[in-house]
Write a protein that holds these residues in place. Structure first.
Motif, short mmCIF file in Angstrom:
data_model
loop_
_atom_site.label_atom_id
_atom_site.label_comp_id
_atom_site.label_asym_id
_atom_site.label_seq_id
_atom_site.Cartn_x
_atom_site.Cartn_y
_atom_site.Cartn_z
N UNK A 132 0.98 -1.14 -0.40
CA UNK A 132 -0.60 0.03 -0.04
C UNK A 132 1.06 0.96 -0.59
N UNK A 133 0.24 1.86 -0.16
CA UNK A 133 1.36 3.43 -0.48
C UNK A 133 0.42 4.55 -0.63
N UNK A 134 0.65 5.63 0.11
CA UNK A 134 -0.26 6.64 0.81
C UNK A 134 0.32 8.02 0.69
N UNK A 135 0.29 9.03 0.10
CA UNK A 135 -0.01 9.92 -0.44
C UNK A 135 0.72 11.80 1.02
N UNK A 136 1.54 11.42 1.13
CA UNK A 136 1.56 12.99 2.57
C UNK A 136 1.65 13.86 2.50
#
Length: 532
Positions: A132-136
């Protein structure tokens, strides 16, 4: 409609350091860990996973707890809430961009940074579906340069928030922004999109107590459906993870030594940031001042605060939130508390990141991939049509204005404005005189050279005068070219650094954000022209 594309390197708006980085110049490879491409992201995933997840379980729990508290006061999407929860999992990683708390987002590139981050996460998910990849979006809440963030430009008018301030900007009260709203309301006009913008401004800045809360609300409203997570790292629990590194900075001053070791590798470029012996500030609500070590004591500049070594270490343990990293230490703080793979920033940001690899290695923290954010030129269909009629490509419009006018004048002219042939003929005529001069007195040789220079110069002057005369002949067409370029490049500089998003949003609404999300490709090294 012009369809050509232009690389960052060809655009003329990036430094030699960034151009060389994009070209993967061998001399720069010691300054970064991995270049941004999919193959390297696979390696980065493995390394960050190994280095973060052992001790990272507690860090993840703290991170999620802090984010849930920060989001407790705003309504957001299930996508964003789910992304926050996913950060508890060892197979979840982040892609981060950072930005100042500019009033109403400041210039357009605020959007481009965040869209680049969101789109890279989507691309990584397709490539590595088991993760999973979360934009911060990392808010620069601890900055104190209020004059850099207290305005935005709309229709060429500067809309400013005038306030006496000190201390970290994220803690600033939003009191007084009612007056800014009154100016904005008059300037933005009428219509459904204008109404939406007014409502957005009012809800963000009038209904939230601090600039940090206002900026979180604003970014969330614009990008919540994309799962963006906004973080305010001015937080006691997050700073606790950074305590060992704060102590190292106070006692060992490693950043100063390591960055100075790196500086010679950048000697052919302008160094972006010079390190200080201690790269920390001491902060309170109305205070952010540098910490210095003098005469065996730690002092906070422009205050009466002083500490012995034992006292300051105790202060770090008891109040880590009072220690704020400067521009060189902030990247380390980010990478310590986030399971981060990549930092996305502008050219200036990448320049200081490239000073830091050796320092990261000394702290045994994985150095992230650093990626240049997307740059964009927004144009309307009408402007694209004008460019077509004027036989201009986008590449033409990126040229220096004088160079553009010279090129177009030569194309419009009925005859060639280039005296190269005449100059070559003149030089051949003087070759015989040079041979004659070699055989006689040296003073004659000097006279021949002087006469040649004079006549070449005369031809060059005639060429310039002819170009100038032709510009007058084609003045009407050239004025239309100037007008279009000035629309797209205000003050002959990049649109993305001058114009606020509301100038386009008032005309195109959510289509603006949707178009950017559809068209920006973060791993392509192309200055994108987006036609609305």
């Amino acid at each position: 409609m012009p369809t050509d594309c232009i690389s960052y390197q060809e655009s003329g708006y990036f430094s030699s350091l960034i151009n060389d980085y994009l070209n993967e110049k061998p001399e720069l490879k010691a300054l970064y860990h991995r270049f941004p491409n999919m193959e390297n992201f696979k390696l980065q995933l493995e390394e960050k996973g190994n280095n973060f997840n052992g001790s990272g379980k507690l860090k993840r729990e703290v991170l999620v707890s802090v984010l849930e508290k920060q989001y407790d006061s705003i309504v957001t999407s299930e996508t964003t809430l789910n992304n926050i929860k996913l950060l508890n999992n060892s197979n979840t990683f982040t892609v981060t961009t950072g930005h100042q708390l500019n009033l109403f987002t400041g210039p357009l590139y605020f959007l481009y940074k965040i869209v680049s981050t969101i789109n890279l996460c989507k691309q990584l998910k397709k490539e590595f579906p088991e993760n999973n990849f979360v934009p911060i979006y990392w808010m620069a809440t601890e900055d104190h340069d209020f004059e850099e963030i207290n305005y935005f430009s709309l229709h060429g008018k500067k809309i400013s928030w005038n306030k006496n301030t000190s201390g970290p900007v994220g803690r600033l009260s939003t009191e007084g922004l009612e007056n800014v709203f009154d100016v904005f309301e008059l300037e933005i006009g009428h219509g459904d999109n204008a109404k939406s913008l007014k409502e957005l401004f009012k809800k963000a800045y009038i209904e939230h107590a601090t600039l940090a809360y206002a900026t979180r609300y604003l970014a969330n409203e614009l990008f919540k459906n994309e799962g963006l997570v906004v973080i305010d790292a001015d937080d006691t629990d997050l700073k606790k993870s950074f305590i060992p590194f704060i102590k190292n900075e106070l006692l060992q001053q490693t950043a100063f030594a390591k960055v100075n070791e790196t500086t010679p590798l950048l000697e052919s470029y302008s160094v972006q940031v010079n390190p200080r012996e201690i790269n920390l500030f001491y902060i309170e609500d109305n205070l952010r001042e540098r910490i210095v070590f003098e005469n065996g004591k730690y002092s906070v500049l422009n205050t009466k605060l002083t500490f012995s070594e034992q006292e300051i270490l105790k202060e770090v343990e008891n109040h880590p939130e009072k220690f704020s990293p400067n521009v060189l230490l902030r990247p380390l703080y980010q990478e310590v508390i986030l399971p981060n793979l990549c930092y996305i920033g502008g050219g200036g940001e990448l320049a200081y990141w490239l000073e830091l690899k050796s320092f990261f290695e000394s702290q045994q923290v994985t150095f992230p991939i650093v990626l240049l954010r997307n740059s964009v030129l927004l144009a309307t269909e009408k402007q694209a049509s004008k460019a077509d009629k004027l036989q201009l490509t986008w590449r033409d419009l990126f040229l220096n204005q004088q160079e553009l006018l010279n090129q177009k004048t030569k194309l419009l002219s009925d005859f060639t404005i280039d005296f190269s042939t005449q100059k070559e003929a003149l030089k051949k005529q003087f070759e015989e005189l040079h041979k004659l001069a070699q055989a006689t007195d040296k003073s004659f040789l000097g006279a021949v050279k002087a006469q040649e220079t004079k006549q070449i110069k005369g031809l060059e002057n005639l060429e310039k005068r002819l170009l100038k005369a032709e510009k007058r002949v084609h003045q009407e067409q050239l004025n239309r070219i100037i007008s279009l370029q000035n629309e797209l490049f205000p003050n002959q500089s990049l649109q993305e650094r001058k114009v606020n998003f509301s100038e386009f949003y008032v005309e195109f609404g959510v289509e603006l954000i949707e178009k950017l999300l559809n068209e920006l490709k973060p791993l392509e090294k192309e200055f994108k022209v987006v036609v609305l």
